[in-house]
Motif scaffolding. Structure first.
Motif, PDB file in Angstrom:
ATOM      1  N   ILE A  93      65.680  71.815 -31.506  1.00  0.00           N
ATOM      2  CA  ILE A  93      64.377  71.648 -32.154  1.00  0.00           C
ATOM      3  C   ILE A  93      63.819  70.259 -31.859  1.00  0.00           C
ATOM      4  O   ILE A  93      62.620  70.089 -31.606  1.00  0.00           O
ATOM      5  N   THR A  94      64.688  69.250 -31.874  1.00  0.00           N
ATOM      6  CA  THR A  94      64.251  67.887 -31.574  1.00  0.00           C
ATOM      7  C   THR A  94      63.698  67.787 -30.158  1.00  0.00           C
ATOM      8  O   THR A  94      62.654  67.161 -29.921  1.00  0.00           O
ATOM      9  N   LYS A  95      64.381  68.403 -29.200  1.00  0.00           N
ATOM     10  CA  LYS A  95      63.926  68.369 -27.812  1.00  0.00           C
ATOM     11  C   LYS A  95      62.595  69.102 -27.646  1.00  0.00           C
ATOM     12  O   LYS A  95      61.701  68.646 -26.927  1.00  0.00           O
ATOM     13  N   LEU A  96      62.480  70.245 -28.300  1.00  0.00           N
ATOM     14  CA  LEU A  96      61.246  71.023 -28.198  1.00  0.00           C
ATOM     15  C   LEU A  96      60.074  70.279 -28.820  1.00  0.00           C
ATOM     16  O   LEU A  96      58.957  70.327 -28.314  1.00  0.00           O
ATOM     17  N   ARG A  97      60.334  69.584 -29.921  1.00  0.00           N
ATOM     18  CA  ARG A  97      59.277  68.787 -30.550  1.00  0.00           C
ATOM     19  C   ARG A  97      58.834  67.663 -29.618  1.00  0.00           C
ATOM     20  O   ARG A  97      57.638  67.426 -29.439  1.00  0.00           O
ATOM     21  N   SER A  98      59.804  66.989 -29.010  1.00  0.00           N
ATOM     22  CA  SER A  98      59.482  65.895 -28.101  1.00  0.00           C
ATOM     23  C   SER A  98      58.691  66.387 -26.896  1.00  0.00           C
ATOM     24  O   SER A  98      57.746  65.741 -26.443  1.00  0.00           O
ATOM     25  N   ALA A  99      59.070  67.554 -26.378  1.00  0.00           N
ATOM     26  CA  ALA A  99      58.406  68.090 -25.187  1.00  0.00           C
ATOM     27  C   ALA A  99      56.985  68.542 -25.481  1.00  0.00           C
ATOM     28  O   ALA A  99      56.098  68.420 -24.627  1.00  0.00           O
ATOM     29  N   ASN A 100      56.747  69.053 -26.697  1.00  0.00           N
ATOM     30  CA  ASN A 100      55.446  69.638 -27.018  1.00  0.00           C
ATOM     31  C   ASN A 100      54.517  68.710 -27.777  1.00  0.00           C
ATOM     32  O   ASN A 100      53.319  68.989 -27.869  1.00  0.00           O
ATOM     33  N   ASN A 103      54.078  61.900 -25.988  1.00  0.00           N
ATOM     34  CA  ASN A 103      52.900  61.253 -25.410  1.00  0.00           C
ATOM     35  C   ASN A 103      52.505  61.833 -24.055  1.00  0.00           C
ATOM     36  O   ASN A 103      51.321  62.001 -23.764  1.00  0.00           O
ATOM     37  N   LEU A 104      53.507  62.121 -23.221  1.00  0.00           N
ATOM     38  CA  LEU A 104      53.189  62.630 -21.890  1.00  0.00           C
ATOM     39  C   LEU A 104      52.509  63.990 -21.973  1.00  0.00           C
ATOM     40  O   LEU A 104      51.529  64.250 -21.268  1.00  0.00           O
ATOM     41  N   LYS A 105      53.018  64.864 -22.833  1.00  0.00           N
ATOM     42  CA  LYS A 105      52.401  66.186 -22.990  1.00  0.00           C
ATOM     43  C   LYS A 105      50.987  66.054 -23.548  1.00  0.00           C
ATOM     44  O   LYS A 105      50.040  66.690 -23.058  1.00  0.00           O
ATOM     45  N   LEU A 106      50.810  65.219 -24.570  1.00  0.00           N
ATOM     46  CA  LEU A 106      49.490  65.064 -25.187  1.00  0.00           C
ATOM     47  C   LEU A 106      48.500  64.431 -24.219  1.00  0.00           C
ATOM     48  O   LEU A 106      47.305  64.766 -24.229  1.00  0.00           O
ATOM     49  N   ALA A 107      48.980  63.527 -23.363  1.00  0.00           N
ATOM     50  CA  ALA A 107      48.097  62.922 -22.366  1.00  0.00           C
ATOM     51  C   ALA A 107      47.601  63.974 -21.383  1.00  0.00           C
ATOM     52  O   ALA A 107      46.429  63.973 -20.978  1.00  0.00           O
ATOM     53  N   ARG A 108      48.489  64.881 -21.007  1.00  0.00           N
ATOM     54  CA  ARG A 108      48.072  65.972 -20.117  1.00  0.00           C
ATOM     55  C   ARG A 108      47.043  66.869 -20.797  1.00  0.00           C
ATOM     56  O   ARG A 108      46.111  67.369 -20.160  1.00  0.00           O
ATOM     57  N   VAL A 109      47.224  67.094 -22.095  1.00  0.00           N
ATOM     58  CA  VAL A 109      46.269  67.891 -22.859  1.00  0.00           C
ATOM     59  C   VAL A 109      44.899  67.209 -22.834  1.00  0.00           C
ATOM     60  O   VAL A 109      43.861  67.865 -22.644  1.00  0.00           O
ATOM     61  N   ALA A 110      44.880  65.890 -23.017  1.00  0.00           N
ATOM     62  CA  ALA A 110      43.616  65.152 -22.991  1.00  0.00           C
ATOM     63  C   ALA A 110      42.926  65.290 -21.648  1.00  0.00           C
ATOM     64  O   ALA A 110      41.689  65.410 -21.579  1.00  0.00           O
ATOM     65  N   VAL A 111      43.710  65.295 -20.567  1.00  0.00           N
ATOM     66  CA  VAL A 111      43.137  65.462 -19.227  1.00  0.00           C
ATOM     67  C   VAL A 111      42.557  66.863 -19.076  1.00  0.00           C
ATOM     68  O   VAL A 111      41.432  67.044 -18.583  1.00  0.00           O
ATOM     69  N   ARG A 112      43.327  67.855 -19.500  1.00  0.00           N
ATOM     70  CA  ARG A 112      42.860  69.248 -19.360  1.00  0.00           C
ATOM     71  C   ARG A 112      41.591  69.510 -20.175  1.00  0.00           C
ATOM     72  O   ARG A 112      40.707  70.247 -19.734  1.00  0.00           O
ATOM     73  N   VAL A 151      46.823  55.832 -24.079  1.00  0.00           N
ATOM     74  CA  VAL A 151      45.504  55.928 -24.696  1.00  0.00           C
ATOM     75  C   VAL A 151      45.033  57.379 -24.746  1.00  0.00           C
ATOM     76  O   VAL A 151      44.365  57.806 -25.700  1.00  0.00           O
ATOM     77  N   LEU A 152      45.392  58.182 -23.733  1.00  0.00           N
ATOM     78  CA  LEU A 152      45.009  59.595 -23.724  1.00  0.00           C
ATOM     79  C   LEU A 152      45.728  60.362 -24.826  1.00  0.00           C
ATOM     80  O   LEU A 152      45.131  61.203 -25.502  1.00  0.00           O
ATOM     81  N   ALA A 153      47.002  60.074 -25.014  1.00  0.00           N
ATOM     82  CA  ALA A 153      47.752  60.706 -26.103  1.00  0.00           C
ATOM     83  C   ALA A 153      47.186  60.279 -27.451  1.00  0.00           C
ATOM     84  O   ALA A 153      47.097  61.088 -28.387  1.00  0.00           O
ATOM     85  N   ASP A 154      46.779  59.025 -27.566  1.00  0.00           N
ATOM     86  CA  ASP A 154      46.202  58.529 -28.821  1.00  0.00           C
ATOM     87  C   ASP A 154      44.948  59.295 -29.200  1.00  0.00           C
ATOM     88  O   ASP A 154      44.715  59.582 -30.387  1.00  0.00           O
TER      89      ASP A 154
END
Length: 424
Positions: A93-100, A103-112, A151-154
């Motif tokens: 669960i900890t790994k899945l939370r980190s992956a989803n 910051n890296l995942k959220l930054a990609r979301v901001a780009v998309r 900044v994108l993840a923020d």
């Protein structure tokens, strides 16, 4: 019967229907359409879309803190509710939370979602260039590890917090709105197939510096060559016709090599030396090195020494070494990394010694394996005195060639150990 009062209530200043300022009206309207939610208090979204560089305006910093916690909570709830069916354990669960929700995942979301153009900022050309570099890497499918993306993840976290507050802190409603924006939701199977993300998360968690460097293209072979460096140490290399695939191949090799000295579960490093039956953090290395020495019945305890004190009084850095005498009488000595506290510096040295002792054990086991599988050949070498420090390799004698190569690789100290094992 007394009605229970709510522990948390929306501040009056936030629980109002407010329009955005004229300068941010277009940006707020555009982002509302992107996320699929119409704000009652549009000033919340305006704040979420304001960078700290803008003077005299409330920035997204407070909302970012709340959004970070909220998204982690929401993602954790999502996978926890699946636990009975999928039987996820704590680490999974900890790994899945980190992956989803990392910051890296959220930054990609901001780009998309294309959120950065709507961020109000002031005089940030350097930041703009770095964010542009990250966005281009994502769009082109290239490795974005190490590029500026915080900044994108923020922005994503701030927008999530703004929605959460506008919904009067209703986590269920927030997740219904935000889950589609986070798609795809990574599963354990996805994590196993993402070596670049595994490396990035490992280095972030353990305070390591990760670099992926491209060497000058080999025009003769028409290939790109990439190298993965962790704290300036090459841990993997790979090649391919394209830069992206070369990086991926290098990351795969790095994951494989690091897995020889670090435990890997469900696609992410735990920071645990291989072969140990108990996980521990670097902060526990002194204790665990002591336990290992007791287990190996070593007569002397690890000997720690302060090697150097660096920096001015207000920014001290300490460097420690540790020595251990192994069961065969050889001395192992390693230095740790520079740390701001003495105990941290000692733990760093202890951790490296733990790994060094395991590598030493692996070497001894390899030697014993050679001896057991090639006993007849070793006996012949002893009888004919060919092992008397003058091993001569012949193309027709593959066994001698293998041993000579092994000696050359391991060095003079290992040579003496091998010879003693062959004789005794």
């Amino acid at each position: 019967m007394n009605k229970m009062k709510k522990a948390f209530t929306t501040p009056t200043s936030l629980d109002r229907e407010l329009e955005p300022s004229p300068v941010m009206k277009e940006s707020v309207t555009a982002v509302e359409k992107i996320v699929g939610y119409s704000f009652k208090n549009k000033r919340l979204l305006e704040e979420a879309l304001t960078h700290p560089s803008v003077p005299g305006s409330a920035s997204y910093q407070r909302l970012e803190v709340l959004g970070d916690s909220v998204l982690n909570h929401a993602v954790t709830n999502y996978f926890f509710c699946m636990a009975d069916r999928r039987k996820f354990n704590q680490d999974q669960i900890t790994k899945l939370r980190s992956a989803n929700a990392g910051n890296l995942k959220l930054a990609r979301v901001a780009v998309r979602l294309g959120l950065y153009p709507y961020l109000r900022r002031y005089n940030t050309p350097v930041l703009d260039d770095k964010v542009k570099e990250f966005i281009e890497a994502v769009i082109n499918g290239e490795d974005e590890t190490g590029l500026v993306h915080k900044v994108l993840a923020d922005i994503v976290e701030s927008v999530a917090a703004a929605i959460y507050v506008d919904l009067k802190f209703d986590l269920d409603k927030l997740w219904m709105i935000f889950k589609p924006l986070l798609e795809p939701i990574y599963t354990l199977e996805d994590l196993r197939g993402r070596p670049m993300a595994i490396l990035h998360d490992f280095c972030l968690k353990n305070g390591r510096r990760l670099e992926i460097k491209l060497k000058p293209r080999d025009e003769t072979e028409n290939i790109s060559i990439a190298g993965v460096y962790v704290d300036d140490v090459l841990v993997g290399s790979g090649s391919s016709k394209g830069n992206s695939n070369a990086r991926q191949n290098a990351a795969k090799e790095a994951v494989h090599k690091l897995s020889q000295s670090m435990v890997v579960n469900d696609g992410s490093f735990e920071g645990i030396p291989a072969g140990n039956d108990r996980s521990f953090r670097i902060e526990e290395a002194i204790q665990m090195l002591h336990v290992l020495c007791v287990k190996k019945r070593l007569l002397k305890r690890p000997d720690y020494k302060e090697e150097n004190v660096l920096g001015p009084p207000h920014e001290r850095k300490y460097l420690y070494s540790v020595k251990v005498v192994t069961s065969d009488g050889s001395l192992q000595s390693v230095k740790g990394d520079e740390k701001s506290r003495k105990k941290c510096a000692m733990n760093s040295a202890a951790y490296k010694m733990f790994l060094a002792l395991q590598e030493y054990d692996n070497m001894i086991n390899t030697i014993k394996f050679y001896r057991m599988t090639n006993r007849k050949e070793a006996d012949r070498m002893i009888n004919t005195k060919e092992a008397d420090c003058k091993i001569k390799t012949k193309e027709s004698d593959s066994m001698l060639g293998n041993i000579a190569s092994l000696l050359y690789t391991l060095g003079a100290k290992a040579y003496r150990v091998i010879i003693s094992l062959l004789y005794f």
